[in-house]
Design a protein around this motif. Structure first.
Motif, PDB file in Angstrom:
ATOM      1  N   UNK A  47       0.824  -1.215   0.000  1.00 48.35           N
ATOM      2  CA  UNK A  47       0.000   0.000   0.000  1.00 48.35           C
ATOM      3  C   UNK A  47       0.859   1.268   0.000  1.00 48.35           C
ATOM      4  N   UNK A  48       2.063   1.179   0.587  1.00 52.06           N
ATOM      5  CA  UNK A  48       2.949   2.350   0.648  1.00 52.06           C
ATOM      6  C   UNK A  48       3.502   2.728  -0.721  1.00 52.06           C
ATOM      7  N   UNK A  49       3.415   1.810  -1.683  1.00 53.25           N
ATOM      8  CA  UNK A  49       3.978   2.053  -3.009  1.00 53.25           C
ATOM      9  C   UNK A  49       2.898   2.405  -4.046  1.00 53.25           C
ATOM     10  N   UNK A  50       1.656   2.469  -3.593  1.00 54.45           N
ATOM     11  CA  UNK A  50       0.543   2.816  -4.475  1.00 54.45           C
ATOM     12  C   UNK A  50       0.118   4.249  -4.196  1.00 54.45           C
ATOM     13  N   UNK A  51      -0.173   4.998  -5.253  1.00 56.54           N
ATOM     14  CA  UNK A  51      -0.535   6.403  -5.104  1.00 56.54           C
ATOM     15  C   UNK A  51      -2.001   6.621  -5.466  1.00 56.54           C
ATOM     16  N   UNK A  52      -2.655   7.606  -4.847  1.00 58.98           N
ATOM     17  CA  UNK A  52      -4.028   7.946  -5.245  1.00 58.98           C
ATOM     18  C   UNK A  52      -4.089   8.195  -6.754  1.00 58.98           C
ATOM     19  N   UNK A  53      -5.096   7.607  -7.396  1.00 59.05           N
ATOM     20  CA  UNK A  53      -5.221   7.740  -8.850  1.00 59.05           C
ATOM     21  C   UNK A  53      -4.635   6.576  -9.618  1.00 59.05           C
ATOM     22  N   UNK A  54      -3.771   5.783  -8.957  1.00 58.11           N
ATOM     23  CA  UNK A  54      -3.266   4.561  -9.586  1.00 58.11           C
ATOM     24  C   UNK A  54      -4.403   3.551  -9.720  1.00 58.11           C
ATOM     25  N   UNK A  55      -4.145   2.498 -10.466  1.00 53.36           N
ATOM     26  CA  UNK A  55      -5.136   1.438 -10.648  1.00 53.36           C
ATOM     27  C   UNK A  55      -4.431   0.084 -10.541  1.00 53.36           C
ATOM     28  N   UNK A  56      -4.968  -0.813  -9.716  1.00 55.89           N
ATOM     29  CA  UNK A  56      -4.455  -2.188  -9.721  1.00 55.89           C
ATOM     30  C   UNK A  56      -5.465  -3.070 -10.455  1.00 55.89           C
ATOM     31  N   UNK A  57      -4.946  -3.974 -11.270  1.00 51.46           N
ATOM     32  CA  UNK A  57      -5.794  -4.819 -12.114  1.00 51.46           C
ATOM     33  C   UNK A  57      -5.652  -6.269 -11.664  1.00 51.46           C
ATOM     34  N   UNK A  58      -6.766  -6.857 -11.234  1.00 51.32           N
ATOM     35  CA  UNK A  58      -6.799  -8.203 -10.659  1.00 51.32           C
ATOM     36  C   UNK A  58      -7.496  -9.174 -11.602  1.00 51.32           C
ATOM     37  N   UNK A  59      -6.999 -10.391 -11.658  1.00 52.20           N
ATOM     38  CA  UNK A  59      -7.620 -11.460 -12.449  1.00 52.20           C
ATOM     39  C   UNK A  59      -8.572 -12.248 -11.546  1.00 52.20           C
ATOM     40  N   UNK A  60      -9.885 -12.137 -11.832  1.00 53.37           N
ATOM     41  CA  UNK A  60     -10.894 -12.737 -10.941  1.00 53.37           C
ATOM     42  C   UNK A  60     -11.265 -14.168 -11.315  1.00 53.37           C
ATOM     43  N   UNK A  61     -10.413 -14.839 -12.098  1.00 52.23           N
ATOM     44  CA  UNK A  61     -10.690 -16.233 -12.437  1.00 52.23           C
ATOM     45  C   UNK A  61     -10.706 -17.100 -11.181  1.00 52.23           C
ATOM     46  N   UNK A  62     -11.478 -18.161 -11.246  1.00 52.29           N
ATOM     47  CA  UNK A  62     -11.584 -19.097 -10.114  1.00 52.29           C
ATOM     48  C   UNK A  62     -11.123 -20.474 -10.590  1.00 52.29           C
ATOM     49  N   UNK A  63     -10.282 -21.127  -9.774  1.00 46.40           N
ATOM     50  CA  UNK A  63      -9.715 -22.424 -10.161  1.00 46.40           C
ATOM     51  C   UNK A  63     -10.765 -23.521 -10.013  1.00 46.40           C
ATOM     52  N   UNK A  64     -10.906 -24.310 -11.052  1.00 48.14           N
ATOM     53  CA  UNK A  64     -11.768 -25.485 -10.982  1.00 48.14           C
ATOM     54  C   UNK A  64     -11.054 -26.584 -10.200  1.00 48.14           C
TER      55      UNK A  64
END
Length: 341
Positions: A47-64
């Motif tokens: 969190x200390x390395x993320x700035x307001x206005x940045x965007x993190x992109x997560x892969x919401x796939x679920x493992x079968x």
């Protein structure tokens, strides 16, 4: 560029065999991609390395729970299936062990007969095309009978299936977890959002091709297997706004990274899209969308270490890996994390 350029010595005891009890307390190596400088942190420090206005992109796939143990109809010979890719509703491309027991027309039984299968064709690289028979909903039957398809280097059985899922997983279809995301907790994500960082989701169903070794000496001759991806308009809008405002797009994991770079145009813009990607990112590639990357520590000579090297420079990355071994970081799926800033 040769595959041996990405080799390093990895002691077996550094391969993590089980997940962290507290996901966000894994170790975090922070590496500056411009000069290779390294800091040693704990994952929740991200969190200390993320700035307001940045965007993190997560892969919401679920493992079968894609590993099925069953028997051959008639003889009772033991068989193991690993579901790779859905061909249509009840037909799957599958790895079968031992393969010699799975000739076309052979039938198999799983559980107490709740699931049956017949081999109806041959797929790529020795895989089988299999048609399943069952009553009810396939995913529910699979959830009851299937086991998590843990990588072969993890030899301990996983007691809680959810430990091989990200806390934000929702779209079923992966043969393996997008492991960089395993470090996030719901509480950490809330704190990140509270700091003014956007959180965007896309889906890439991880296939085993991601982990297949590079078998050619010249890496440019390697062919990646295709994996299905999907990005919504809402996610595309968040990413484009981040770019327009001059802020950072941070990919969580190589799967998010590959999806973003597949969809992005030369100006770094993305759009709502779905399809199949076989993008292979290695040094010389110019990133269009991704500015920073959160990832785990990968196998020697793998396409994943090549992808990271394309972002941060091969010398920087190989030095970081040597440091990780020296400092006894844990590697692979349940291992520690790296942030390339």
């Amino acid at each position: 560029m040769k595959v041996t350029d990405f080799d390093f010595n990895l002691p077996e005891e550094l391969i993590a065999q089980h997940p962290m009890e507290k996901r966000d307390e894994a170790r975090l190596m922070v590496m500056n991609k411009e000069n290779g400088e390294i800091e040693h942190k704990v994952f929740k420090d991200i969190i200390d390395y993320l700035e307001p206005g940045d965007c993190i992109v997560l892969n919401d796939t679920r493992v079968l729970p894609a590993r099925l143990i069953g028997s051959k109809e008639g003889t009772g010979g033991k068989i193991e299936f690993l579901l790779l890719k859905r061909v249509d509703k009840d037909t799957w491309e599958t790895l079968v062990k031992p393969g010699k027991r799975a000739q076309i027309g052979t039938r198999f039984v799983f559980g107490d007969g709740e699931l049956k299968a017949e081999v109806i064709g041959l797929g790529e690289e020795g895989s089988r095309i299999v048609k399943f028979e069952y009553e009810g909903i396939f995913e529910e039957v699979l959830d009851k009978l299937g086991q998590m398809p843990l990588p072969p280097y993890i030899t301990e059985r996983l007691e809680d299936k959810e430990m091989y899922q990200t806390v934000y997983s929702r779209e079923q279809g992966s043969a393996a977890a997008p492991t960089a995301g395993l470090h996030f907790t719901k509480e950490l994500l809330e704190k990140i959002e509270g700091k003014g960082v956007s959180i965007a989701f896309l889906t890439l169903h991880v296939g085993l091709g991601t982990f297949r070794p590079v078998k050619v000496e010249n890496i440019e001759e390697h062919n990646m297997h295709a994996e299905y991806y999907c990005m919504s308009k809402a996610t595309a809008d968040i990413i484009n706004k981040t770019k327009e405002n001059g802020k950072n797009v941070i990919a969580v994991g190589t799967t998010s990274c590959r999806t973003l770079e597949t969809i992005g145009d030369e100006s770094g813009k993305v759009r709502e899209q779905s399809g199949w990607t076989d993008i292979f990112i290695f040094p010389g590639y110019k990133y269009k969308v991704v500015d920073k990357l959160i990832t785990n520590f990968h196998l020697p000579q793998s396409t994943l270490i090549m992808l990271v090297s394309a972002l941060a420079g091969k010398e920087n990355v190989m030095n970081a890996y040597e440091t990780a071994v020296r400092e006894k970081y844990k590697f692979f799926s349940f291992g520690d994390a790296m942030f390339v800033k």
